[in-house]
Scaffold this active site. Structure first.
Site, PDB file in Angstrom:
ATOM      1  N   ASP A   1       0.835  -1.208   0.000  1.00  0.00           N
ATOM      2  CA  ASP A   1       0.000   0.000   0.000  1.00  0.00           C
ATOM      3  C   ASP A   1       0.866   1.254   0.000  1.00  0.00           C
ATOM      4  O   ASP A   1       0.826   2.073   0.905  1.00  0.00           O
ATOM      5  CB  ASP A   1      -0.925  -0.009   1.218  1.00  0.00           C
ATOM      6  CG  ASP A   1      -1.913  -1.160   1.165  1.00  0.00           C
ATOM      7  OD1 ASP A   1      -3.113  -0.884   1.014  1.00  0.00           O
ATOM      8  OD2 ASP A   1      -1.488  -2.323   1.255  1.00  0.00           O
TER       9      ASP A   1
ATOM     10  N   ASP B   1      -1.824  -2.140  -4.273  1.00  0.00           N
ATOM     11  CA  ASP B   1      -2.068  -0.719  -4.030  1.00  0.00           C
ATOM     12  C   ASP B   1      -0.786   0.076  -4.253  1.00  0.00           C
ATOM     13  O   ASP B   1      -0.059   0.400  -3.311  1.00  0.00           O
ATOM     14  CB  ASP B   1      -2.644  -0.469  -2.638  1.00  0.00           C
ATOM     15  CG  ASP B   1      -4.125  -0.793  -2.559  1.00  0.00           C
ATOM     16  OD1 ASP B   1      -4.708  -1.185  -3.592  1.00  0.00           O
ATOM     17  OD2 ASP B   1      -4.703  -0.657  -1.457  1.00  0.00           O
TER      18      ASP B   1
ATOM     19  N   ASN C   1      -7.010  -3.264  -4.505  1.00  0.00           N
ATOM     20  CA  ASN C   1      -8.305  -2.694  -4.875  1.00  0.00           C
ATOM     21  C   ASN C   1      -8.176  -1.336  -5.545  1.00  0.00           C
ATOM     22  O   ASN C   1      -9.010  -0.954  -6.373  1.00  0.00           O
ATOM     23  CB  ASN C   1      -9.210  -2.579  -3.649  1.00  0.00           C
ATOM     24  CG  ASN C   1      -8.551  -1.859  -2.489  1.00  0.00           C
ATOM     25  OD1 ASN C   1      -7.584  -2.365  -1.910  1.00  0.00           O
ATOM     26  ND2 ASN C   1      -9.039  -0.685  -2.128  1.00  0.00           N
TER      27      ASN C   1
ATOM     28  N   HIS D   1      -3.262  -9.367  -1.657  1.00  0.00           N
ATOM     29  CA  HIS D   1      -3.553  -8.014  -1.179  1.00  0.00           C
ATOM     30  C   HIS D   1      -4.429  -8.045   0.077  1.00  0.00           C
ATOM     31  O   HIS D   1      -4.021  -7.582   1.132  1.00  0.00           O
ATOM     32  CB  HIS D   1      -4.213  -7.165  -2.261  1.00  0.00           C
ATOM     33  CG  HIS D   1      -4.400  -5.738  -1.833  1.00  0.00           C
ATOM     34  ND1 HIS D   1      -3.337  -4.910  -1.530  1.00  0.00           N
ATOM     35  CD2 HIS D   1      -5.526  -4.990  -1.604  1.00  0.00           C
ATOM     36  CE1 HIS D   1      -3.779  -3.729  -1.143  1.00  0.00           C
ATOM     37  NE2 HIS D   1      -5.109  -3.751  -1.185  1.00  0.00           N
TER      38      HIS D   1
ATOM     39  N   HIS E   1     -11.180  -3.527   7.239  1.00  0.00           N
ATOM     40  CA  HIS E   1     -11.259  -4.583   6.215  1.00  0.00           C
ATOM     41  C   HIS E   1     -11.470  -5.967   6.808  1.00  0.00           C
ATOM     42  O   HIS E   1     -10.994  -6.966   6.256  1.00  0.00           O
ATOM     43  CB  HIS E   1      -9.998  -4.563   5.336  1.00  0.00           C
ATOM     44  CG  HIS E   1      -9.739  -3.238   4.698  1.00  0.00           C
ATOM     45  ND1 HIS E   1     -10.666  -2.596   3.922  1.00  0.00           N
ATOM     46  CD2 HIS E   1      -8.650  -2.430   4.734  1.00  0.00           C
ATOM     47  CE1 HIS E   1     -10.167  -1.446   3.492  1.00  0.00           C
ATOM     48  NE2 HIS E   1      -8.956  -1.315   3.975  1.00  0.00           N
TER      49      HIS E   1
ATOM     50  N   HIS F   1      -3.326  -4.151   2.182  1.00  0.00           N
ATOM     51  CA  HIS F   1      -4.721  -3.733   2.327  1.00  0.00           C
ATOM     52  C   HIS F   1      -5.020  -3.063   3.666  1.00  0.00           C
ATOM     53  O   HIS F   1      -5.561  -1.969   3.706  1.00  0.00           O
ATOM     54  CB  HIS F   1      -5.639  -4.930   2.097  1.00  0.00           C
ATOM     55  CG  HIS F   1      -7.058  -4.556   1.765  1.00  0.00           C
ATOM     56  ND1 HIS F   1      -7.394  -3.470   0.991  1.00  0.00           N
ATOM     57  CD2 HIS F   1      -8.238  -5.148   2.117  1.00  0.00           C
ATOM     58  CE1 HIS F   1      -8.710  -3.409   0.863  1.00  0.00           C
ATOM     59  NE2 HIS F   1      -9.248  -4.401   1.542  1.00  0.00           N
TER      60      HIS F   1
END
Length: 452
Positions: free
Chosen positions: A159, A186, A219, A303, A313, A340
């Site tokens: 990320d 990400d 995502n 992820h 999440h 994530h």
């Protein structure tokens, strides 16, 4: 004619309303897994502008292709620029001649990308520095190939984004040498705003042009827009081409590669993963082929984490876990790394939600520097399988010393420096007396033959 004009006016109003509404949604924090969870403020986004002339290559990054080749990727504004890489083993002397590759580009609404060049060079010698130039002009770059044998070290960042914390993380990563960078999804946080992909490419170029970056999607790479852009990952697939074909995959969203005795599996959390899917069939076939005598270590990146005690999440990786966890368990995968969740967490060896000495170590490291802030709220009390957890920005290091021993460490970002906050010594399953993978592989091979 008047009716047609009214229709056009209505169409454009409808289009722009939903376009800007979608951009507004993407500017909000991406998921709120529970009412109790809220993100703190993060540091601002850094937009990295173009500093070279438009005729020169930019956003240069490299990635591994099979055991002795490297893919060089870059972007030019000039449509007539050559998709060519010159390279050699001394500065300015491209004695290995030049290689020509391919190019692509894409459109996203009113955005038109530059020419995206992909050139694969090699064969290359291991653990050696090469100097290269893209397209016959512009600056000279250099990279070092990974070793062919142990030891080898991976830097791990999830990320990443492009904020002031991102710059801090990258600075800490680059302060100590490593061989390959792994990124479990990400990347740019462009979220349909395509110029941010260009900004991200410029930000990471000083690092990604020197060491191979092996990435999988998250995502924020999906970038679907109803009706107009119904299929996702357009920018990601065009810009970050990985060696999926070489691993037998039919999609750039999941693949595997081998390097110095390590088999690394990059799974797609946002590609189909049920037992009837292409990804499931590919993963099963990929794991069966690994010879643990030649390749004693297996690592997997995803992820959305399968194990997570953070309120952010919560449960988003559960369906994928139920589909694929048994495959990783039977193959005796050593470590599973996820992103994530914007925090760090390390679990003990786990299988089916219980501590299991023959299960992988699970690590969440979605704390590279994203624009959404840290996920600061964890379950209380901490589950027994969670060994260490902290909401701080940072990066990981995975050093494989030999066929049996490896060292994992997580390095927290401080304001001006970095400090190791968590570490663990690992023994490979290939050297385990109680969890030998060979028997399991033979069972899987026999079962696969029976099914055929």
């Amino acid at each position: 004619m008047a009716k047609f004009s009214t229709f056009l006016l209505f169409f454009f109003f409808f289009f722009f309303f939903f376009f800007f509404f979608f951009l507004f949604l993407n500017s909000l924090p991406y998921f709120h897994a529970s009412p109790e969870y809220s993100r703190p403020r993060a540091r601002p986004t850094i937009f990295t502008g173009l500093t070279r002339s438009k005729s020169e290559p930019e956003q240069v990054h490299i990635s591994l292709v099979e055991k002795d080749h490297m893919r060089v990727t870059w972007i030019t504004s000039n449509k007539h620029a050559k998709s060519m890489v010159e390279y050699g083993t001394s500065p300015g002397n491209y004695d290995k001649s030049s290689v020509t590759g391919e190019r692509t580009s894409y459109r996203y609404f009113f955005y038109k990308s530059g020419e995206i060049h992909h050139v694969t060079i090699g064969p290359l010698s291991p653990n050696l520095t090469y100097y290269y130039r893209c397209g016959g002009s512009g600056p000279e770059f250099s990279f070092k190939t990974p070793p062919s044998t142990f030891p080898i070290e991976f830097a791990v960042v999830g990320d990443l984004g492009q904020t002031e914390w991102t710059a801090s993380t990258l600075e800490h990563v680059g302060a100590k040498d490593y061989d390959v960078l792994l990124l479990p999804g990400d990347l740019s946080y462009a979220d349909t705003q395509q110029p941010l992909w260009d900004s991200f490419g410029r930000l990471v170029e000083p690092y990604a042009s020197k060491r191979p970056w092996m990435v999988t999607h998250g995502n924020h790479e999906i970038e679907i827009f109803p009706i107009i852009h119904r299929f996702g990952f357009k920018a990601y697939n065009a810009r970050w081409l990985m060696p999926y074909q070489q691993s037998g995959s039919t999609s750039n969203l999941y693949y595997s590669f081998d390097v110095a005795g390590c088999h690394v599996v990059m799974l797609g959390s946002y590609a189909d993963f049920d037992v009837q899917s292409d990804q499931y069939a590919w993963l099963k076939a990929d794991l069966v082929k690994v010879d643990r005598v030649v390749t004693p270590w297996i690592f997997t990146l995803i992820h959305a984490p399968w194990y997570n005690s953070n309120l952010a999440h919560k449960g988003e990786g559960e369906s994928m876990r139920k589909s694929m966890e048994e495959l990783l368990y039977k193959a005796r995968v050593d470590v599973v790394i996820a992103g994530h969740v914007h925090a760090y967490e390390r679990f003990t060896r786990v299988y089916d939600n219980k501590a299991d000495p023959c299960g992988p170590i699970y690590v969440t490291i979605g704390d590279g520097g994203n624009r959404e802030g840290l996920a600061t709220l964890f379950e209380k009390p901490s589950p027994s399988i969670s060994m260490f957890r902290e909401a701080s920005f940072g990066h990981g290091r995975l050093k494989i010393h030999n066929e049996t021993r490896a060292h994992w460490s997580w390095h927290r970002n401080n304001e001006t420096n970095t400090s190791m906050a968590d570490e663990l010594w690992l023994q490979s399953f290939s050297s385990s007396k109680s969890c030998l993978p060979e028997t399991k592989f033979q069972e899987m091979k026999t079962h696969q033959k029976d099914e055929l």
